[in-house]
Design an enzyme around this catalytic site. Sequence first.
Site, PDB file in Angstrom:
ATOM      1  N   HIS A 212       0.819  -1.210   0.000  1.00  0.00           N
ATOM      2  CA  HIS A 212       0.000   0.000   0.000  1.00  0.00           C
ATOM      3  C   HIS A 212       0.855   1.262   0.000  1.00  0.00           C
ATOM      4  O   HIS A 212       0.478   2.281  -0.566  1.00  0.00           O
ATOM      5  CB  HIS A 212      -0.940   0.004   1.214  1.00  0.00           C
ATOM      6  N   GLU A 455       0.680 -17.496 -21.945  1.00  0.00           N
ATOM      7  CA  GLU A 455       1.667 -17.324 -20.883  1.00  0.00           C
ATOM      8  C   GLU A 455       2.370 -18.624 -20.497  1.00  0.00           C
ATOM      9  O   GLU A 455       3.171 -18.641 -19.561  1.00  0.00           O
ATOM     10  CB  GLU A 455       1.030 -16.678 -19.646  1.00  0.00           C
ATOM     11  N   ASP A 479       4.920 -14.454 -17.043  1.00  0.00           N
ATOM     12  CA  ASP A 479       4.896 -15.899 -16.836  1.00  0.00           C
ATOM     13  C   ASP A 479       5.499 -16.648 -18.010  1.00  0.00           C
ATOM     14  O   ASP A 479       6.128 -17.699 -17.833  1.00  0.00           O
ATOM     15  CB  ASP A 479       3.458 -16.375 -16.587  1.00  0.00           C
ATOM     16  N   CYS A 526       0.699  -7.798 -22.415  1.00  0.00           N
ATOM     17  CA  CYS A 526       0.296  -7.174 -21.147  1.00  0.00           C
ATOM     18  C   CYS A 526       1.278  -7.468 -20.015  1.00  0.00           C
ATOM     19  O   CYS A 526       0.963  -7.254 -18.853  1.00  0.00           O
ATOM     20  CB  CYS A 526      -1.110  -7.632 -20.742  1.00  0.00           C
TER      21      CYS A 526
END
Length: 603
Positions: A212, A455, A479, A526
Site C-alpha cells: 500500500h 503465458e 509468466d 500485457c
Amino acid sequence: MTAPPDPSRNPPAVSRQTEQVFHGLGVSPGVAIGVAHLHDSGNVTVQEYSIAADRLECERVRFADAVARASRQVSLLQRRARSLPGSSGEELSYLLDAYQQMLKNSRLVRGVDRRISEEKINAEAAVQREIDQIVQGFAAMDDAYLAARIEDIRDVGRRLVRNLTKTHFEPFAQLPKNAVILAEELTPADTALLDPTKVAGFATVLGGTASHTAIMARSLGLPAIVGMTGLSNRASEGVPAVIDGTEGKVILNPTDETLVFYRSKRAEFLKRRRQLHRLRKIPAITLDGATISLQANLELSAEIDGVLAAGAAGVGLLRSEFLYMNRQDLPSEDEQYGELLKLVQRLDGRTLTIRTLDAGGDKMPQALGFGEGPNPALGLRAIRLSLKHPEILETQLAAILRVGVHGPVRILLPMVSSVEELQAVRDAMGQVVRRLKRRHVPIATPLPPIGTMIEVPGAALAADALARHSDFFAIGTNDLTQYTLAIDRADESVAHLYNPLHPAVLRLIQFSAEAALRARIPVSVCGEIAGDPRYTALLLGLGIRELSMAAANIPQVKQRIRTLDLVAATRRVRVIMDQPDSRRIAQLLDDFNADCVPLSDGE
C-alpha cells in the site's frame, strides 16, 4: 549531467555530518529534498498472563470493546482519506475497507475470542498469538499481493493492543514541512494521517512494489523507496535528506555538491513529467503513421482515476482477484456486477478486458477455501481451477455478461494450454446465457469476445490452433518468460537469469503474434515489457499493435512510439530474430533505441 560520487561505494571516515547513501527498491519515481522524520510504528510490548475462569467473560467483553473502538477509529481515518487529492483518497479508502473487514466477524476476531476462552489468557496476548499464526500462513505463500497484506494484519493487531492497553499514539503530530518520512513500514492508517502539502517522500525498510505504501506514493505522485535495509538504525531526526525514487537511493546529510546535483535532477524530472502529461490526449502514432492502442492494466478498482488521467484507450487487463481478497466468502453475482459496472461507467465507452479469476497455488484467496498443491506454480490454478469449480466461473461469467449491456467488455482466460479448455469455457458461457435469458436478465449483445492469455510455452507453440477458437490473444510475458526459462523471479539466487530477451522467449512471442495475425484476431502484450520503452520497438516490430501496462507508464511509452519509424523497427527486429545470443540481441535493440530523437518541448 555527471552523477556525484557515491560514498556508499568508497566510505569516507565516519563523522556525524558525513554523507550517507542507502540503496533500496524505487517504487515511485522522482526526487524529494527535505528533512528526515523518523516514524514510530506505535508497537506496544505485550505481557501474557492467565485469566481466571470466572473472569473469562469479562476479558471477552474487554476485547469486543477494543474491536468496536478500533472500527470507529478506522471509520474516522476513512473520512479523512476521502479528503486527499485526486485518486489517492479513493485508493486509501479502499485499503482501509480491508481493515474494517478484519474488525468484523473475521478469522482474526473469532480466533482471538477463542484463544481467550480456550487458552485462558489475556486479550493482548491472544491478539499477538493469533496475528503471529495468520502472518506465518501468509508468509508461506510466495505472492506479492498477500505479502503486502501482512503489513495490514499486523497494523490491525497493533491498534487492538493499543486500545486494550489504553496507549495513546498520535503519529505525525509534529511533521516538519518537506518531511522525508523514514520508517520501518507505513500502513494505510499511517498514510491517512499524512499531510501531502508537508510530505516530500517516503522510504521504508519493509514493503514491496505491491504494498500500500508503494500504491499510495504513486497515487500521490511522491517519490518512494522500499527495502532500505540498515536505514532505520543509522538515521537521525531532522537531518537533511534526499530521496531518489527513480534510482532507489536515500541520501542523508548530502554535501553541497550532491544537493546541487539532485536539485537539477528534480527540476529535469518535473519538466519531463509536464511534457509527458501533455501527451495525454495525443494519439500514439508512429512517425510513419501506424496507430498503436495503449491500454492499462488494472489491479484495484480504485486505480481507475489514474487510468483515465494517463489517457489510456481502455483497460487491457483487469485482474479480478481484488473481488476475492480480504473476505471469508465468495463474491456473489450481484456484487461482482456492481463492482464491474462502476468501472464500465467510468470508462465511458472504452473497452474493459476482464481476466477471469487467476488464483491458485501460491495465491489462493482465503474465500476459496482450497489448499495449495505440492508445486503451486504448476498446480490447480487460473483457468484450471475455474473449470474444476464451475460455480466460480459461471458466477463470474454471469456478472460480465450483465455488465456488457452498459459498455464494451472482453473476457480473458488465464493460463490456457489447450483448445479443450477454451471449448469448456464457451460451453459454460452457453449455459449461463440460457439461465440469464430464462430469468429475463438483459445481457450483452453480441456476446463479449473471449480471449486467450498466452503465458505458457505450450500455448505459444499451439497458437495456431488456439487462434482458431479465440477472439483475441493477450501475451503475458512475465509468466511466459518464467516458464520458458524455468526461473522463479522471486528466488534471488536465479533472478538474474530472468531475461525477456532470451531467443526462446522472443520466438514464442513471435509464434503467438504471427498466429494471431494469420487468424486476423487482435493480439496484445500485457506483461512488464509492454510498459518499458526499451522494448517498444521490438514489440511493434514483431507485429504487436496493442500494449497494456501500468497506467503510469503510458506517457513514456507513447512518447517512444511517436519517435519511432515502424518500418525501421521491423527491419531491426528481423535482424534480432536471427541472433542466437541474448547479449547480441540486447545490443542491437539498445543501439536502435539510442538513435531515437526525443520529442521537443512543444510536442
